[in-house]
Each structure stands twice: as C-alpha cells, then as structure tokens.
Design a protein around this motif. Structure first.
Motif, PDB file in Angstrom:
ATOM      1  N   LEU A  51     -12.843   7.224  12.114  1.00 36.22           N
ATOM      2  CA  LEU A  51     -11.676   6.355  11.894  1.00 36.22           C
ATOM      3  C   LEU A  51     -10.428   7.173  11.625  1.00 36.22           C
ATOM      4  N   LYS A  52     -10.591   8.249  10.854  1.00 29.48           N
ATOM      5  CA  LYS A  52      -9.439   9.079  10.477  1.00 29.48           C
ATOM      6  C   LYS A  52      -9.078  10.098  11.553  1.00 29.48           C
ATOM      7  N   ASN A  53      -9.958  10.217  12.551  1.00 32.09           N
ATOM      8  CA  ASN A  53      -9.806  11.295  13.528  1.00 32.09           C
ATOM      9  C   ASN A  53      -9.757  12.644  12.812  1.00 32.09           C
ATOM     10  N   PRO A 137     -11.803  10.033   1.471  1.00 29.29           N
ATOM     11  CA  PRO A 137     -10.545  10.728   1.731  1.00 29.29           C
ATOM     12  C   PRO A 137      -9.422   9.696   1.701  1.00 29.29           C
ATOM     13  N   SER A 138      -8.185  10.140   1.703  1.00 28.85           N
ATOM     14  CA  SER A 138      -7.080   9.195   1.765  1.00 28.85           C
ATOM     15  C   SER A 138      -7.209   8.351   3.042  1.00 28.85           C
ATOM     16  N   ALA A 139      -6.803   7.068   2.953  1.00 31.05           N
ATOM     17  CA  ALA A 139      -7.087   6.110   4.029  1.00 31.05           C
ATOM     18  C   ALA A 139      -5.999   6.115   5.099  1.00 31.05           C
ATOM     19  N   ASN A 140      -5.814   7.283   5.720  1.00 27.03           N
ATOM     20  CA  ASN A 140      -4.812   7.443   6.783  1.00 27.03           C
ATOM     21  C   ASN A 140      -5.443   8.251   7.905  1.00 27.03           C
ATOM     22  N   THR A 141      -4.872   8.141   9.125  1.00 24.30           N
ATOM     23  CA  THR A 141      -5.342   9.034  10.176  1.00 24.30           C
ATOM     24  C   THR A 141      -4.887  10.455   9.823  1.00 24.30           C
ATOM     25  N   LEU A 145       0.869  10.180   6.660  1.00 21.93           N
ATOM     26  CA  LEU A 145       1.153   9.933   5.252  1.00 21.93           C
ATOM     27  C   LEU A 145       0.019   9.153   4.589  1.00 21.93           C
ATOM     28  N   SER A 146      -0.284   9.507   3.352  1.00 20.95           N
ATOM     29  CA  SER A 146      -1.290   8.750   2.608  1.00 20.95           C
ATOM     30  C   SER A 146      -0.726   7.376   2.250  1.00 20.95           C
ATOM     31  N   PRO A 147      -1.569   6.335   2.315  1.00 17.34           N
ATOM     32  CA  PRO A 147      -1.095   4.976   2.022  1.00 17.34           C
ATOM     33  C   PRO A 147      -1.183   4.646   0.532  1.00 17.34           C
TER      34      PRO A 147
HETATM   35 MG    MG Z   1      -5.528  13.088   2.828  1.00 20.70          MG
END
Ligand code: MG
Ligand code: TXA
Length: 328
Positions: A51-53, A137-141, A145-147
C-alpha cells in the motif's frame, strides 16, 4: 472503497475483522496516523509495504502497550533503556532494541526492532483488544508527507486499496516519534521527532552529540530511514536568511511559510500575489502540530513553497530536519 470508521459502536470488532482478513487499518496516534497490522499476520504486514509502495528493506516500527511484558518481544534491556521507557512511555519515543519473537518481515531481517508505546486511546484500545503488537509505519505512500488526519490518509492511500481508517481527529503532536538507540549508556538520536533532545537531557539522559545518523548502515544491523522523505507534491525551498525572500519574484503561485513569527519578527515577503502563512507566534509545539497539514493544504493551492527555517532548538531541529528532507 475505504471505510472511515468513527470510534463508536462496534468499531473495534470491525477493525479486528479487517485484521483477521489480513487487511491493514489506518489508526490515529499522537504523532501521525499509522498504517497498522498485527505482527502475527505476515500477509497483512506484506500489504503495508504494498500500500505504501515501501521497499521491504525499510523496517517498520512495532507498537505495544507499556503495561505489557516487554520481554516477550525483546531479548534484554539495559538500565538506561528501562529508565527511558519508565519516563517517556506511552509517548513519542521509539527505541531500537534487540528483538525477540518479531517476524523478520517487520524488521527487514534486522536483529533489532524499533518499539514504541503510543499515547492515543483509540490505538491503545486496538492493542488491548487484539492483544498482539502492531507494526505501523506512517500512513502515507513512500516519500510523501505523513498524515495527521483521517482524510489525508484517505487522499493518499484510498485509491491504492486501503480498506479502513479509524477517524480519531487530528494527531496532537503532528510530528513522528523520536527514534533513539542507546549505546554505552548514551543516546543516539537516529531520527529527530516529537520528543526533543532538551526534554531527554532535562530528564537526566546523556545524548551522544558526536553521533551522526548513517546514510548507509555500516554494520548492517541498524538502518534508520534516510533519504528523501516528507515531500509535498510541489517543490519546496528552504532558506536560512529571511532577506532572501526578496529575491522570490515569480509568476508562479507561491506560499511563503514562516515557522515562528519570532524567527524574523515583522518581516513579510515582498510579493503581493503570494500566500503568506506563519505556523505560530513563538510556540514550536503549535508549529509542529500545524506543519504537515499546512504543507498538505499548500500543495493543492500553490506551485512552490518557500520556507524560512527555524532555529535548531527543541522541536525546531525536527521541523528543520523534515524541511531539509522534503527538499531533497
Ligand atoms: Mg514515515
Ligand atoms: O511516530 C511514529 O514513529 C509513526 C507512528 C505511526 O508511530 N511511525 C513512523 O514510522 O514514523 P515510519 O515507518 O514512517 O518511520 C519509521 C522509521 C523508518 O525510517 C525506518 O527505517 C526506521 O524507523 N526503523 C524502523 N524499524 C527499524 C529497525 N529495526 N532498525 C532501524 N530503523 C528502523
């Protein structure tokens, strides 16, 4: 379709059902939103990378409750590590520790795991309910930027196939956790974050100032994430001299960003068409809270961001670190 779950009614059993179907769920933490899956479900963990690539050689932070027996998950703790946990968990401190019973897929085969106990009621309820640590991990690709809100997660990961997000409102810190490794009783700061050096020192810990995060892991043991990160979709220029703002004449739509008004009191960019935002008068905590959301808004509205860096004091170091990496 991504379901956005409000934390009410049977939300917790819905989250558990997603996990049981090997689907990661985005959850709020006090730092930023995390893309979470139980470490006991390797297929769900593999989906996080998808999902995050995110390259599978970049390991995931594992989250647990402070009141759990940590020795189920780490081989040993030094005195300094125990004291850090006692003082700062739950909260935005992540520790590099020798792992036990943690699958290699979570740690990119490293013998170390980065652990933290988040301070967020929703995340903690999921941990209590499922009873297994959650990799998140942070929920961003990757590189984005982290959400800090559910809607930003949806914008980034919704179309990539994320099934669910729990909406817990805005993350109270707005910056990722500080990652620390203890070596010979001293603290190496692998990633500046929401817990500042000053707070660690005030609590009696010694920081190894000679340590510089490695770009590549010399020992092969620890690999803190490096390189381009936290990048908005439009170019971002960081300046250290506010007078340089004068040189930004452009036909592009620009945002000029000041972290603190007190960084250059009264000074405004000389460009009437541009937007101008100040994150806080003189409060780095407030500035950190506003940073990622402001950059996310800006990237839909302007063509370039020009930001005046703040002083390397307290949370200012973490903020400047994010700006530098957003830039390249
Ligand atoms: Mg991160
Ligand atoms: O605040 C946070 O830390 C958020 C929330 C969701 O907890 N999480 C977060 O995770 O920022 P992530 O994956 O976006 O950043 C974690 C960083 C990465 O740069 C990764 O390389 C590093 O920590 N890391 C994770 N596990 C590691 C390990 N075993 N050894 C070395 N570095 C590790």
């Amino acid at each position: 379709m991504t379901s956005i779950l409000k934390p009410e009614g049977d939300w917790l059993s819905k989250v558990e059902e997603f996990f049981n179907n090997d689907e990661p769920v985005a959850l709020p933490t006090e730092t930023v939103y995390g893309l979470a899956a139980p470490i006991s479900r390797p297929k769900a963990i593999a989906k996080i990378f998808d999902l995050k690539n995110r390259p599978t050689f970049n390991p995931l932070i594992v989250h647990l409750k402070k009141d759990w027996d940590i020795f189920n998950w780490v081989e040993k703790l030094t005195d300094v590590e125990s004291k850090l946990i006692e003082k700062f968990w739950p909260g935005p401190l992540s520790l590099v520790l020798p792992k036990k019973n943690i699958p290699d897929i979570c740690t990119a085969s490293s013998k170390f795991v980065v652990l933290r106990a988040p301070k967020n009621k929703i995340f903690e309820q999921v941990l209590d309910g499922y009873g297994v640590p959650l990799a998140a991990p942070s929920a961003n690709t990757s590189t984005r930027l982290s959400p800090t809100t559910a809607i930003r997660v949806q914008e980034d990961l919704g179309e990539r196939g994320l099934k669910a997000i729990v909406d817990g409102g805005r993350s109270s810190e707005g910056l990722e956790s500080t990652i620390v490794q203890v070596v010979n009783e001293k603290l190496r700061i692998l990633r500046e974050g929401a817990l500042s050096d000053e707070e660690l020192v005030l609590a009696g810990f010694e920081i190894d100032k000679s340590y510089q995060p490695q770009v590549t892991a010399a020992s092969g043991d620890v690999m803190p994430g490096q390189g381009k990160h936290y990048a908005p979709l439009v170019p971002l220029v960081v300046m250290d001299d506010p007078q340089k703002w004068v040189s930004y004449f452009s036909n592009k739509k620009l945002l000029f960003l000041k972290i603190l008004e007190s960084d250059a009191p009264g000074l405004k960019p000389f460009n009437q068409k541009a937007q101008f935002v100040v994150l806080s008068q003189n409060d780095l905590k407030e500035a950190a809270f506003e940073l990622f959301e402001t950059l996310r808004l800006a990237e839909t509205e302007v063509e370039q961001i020009v930001v005046l860096k703040t002083k390397d004091i307290g949370l200012g170091r973490a903020i400047n670190d994010r700006l530098r990496r957003a830039n390249g």
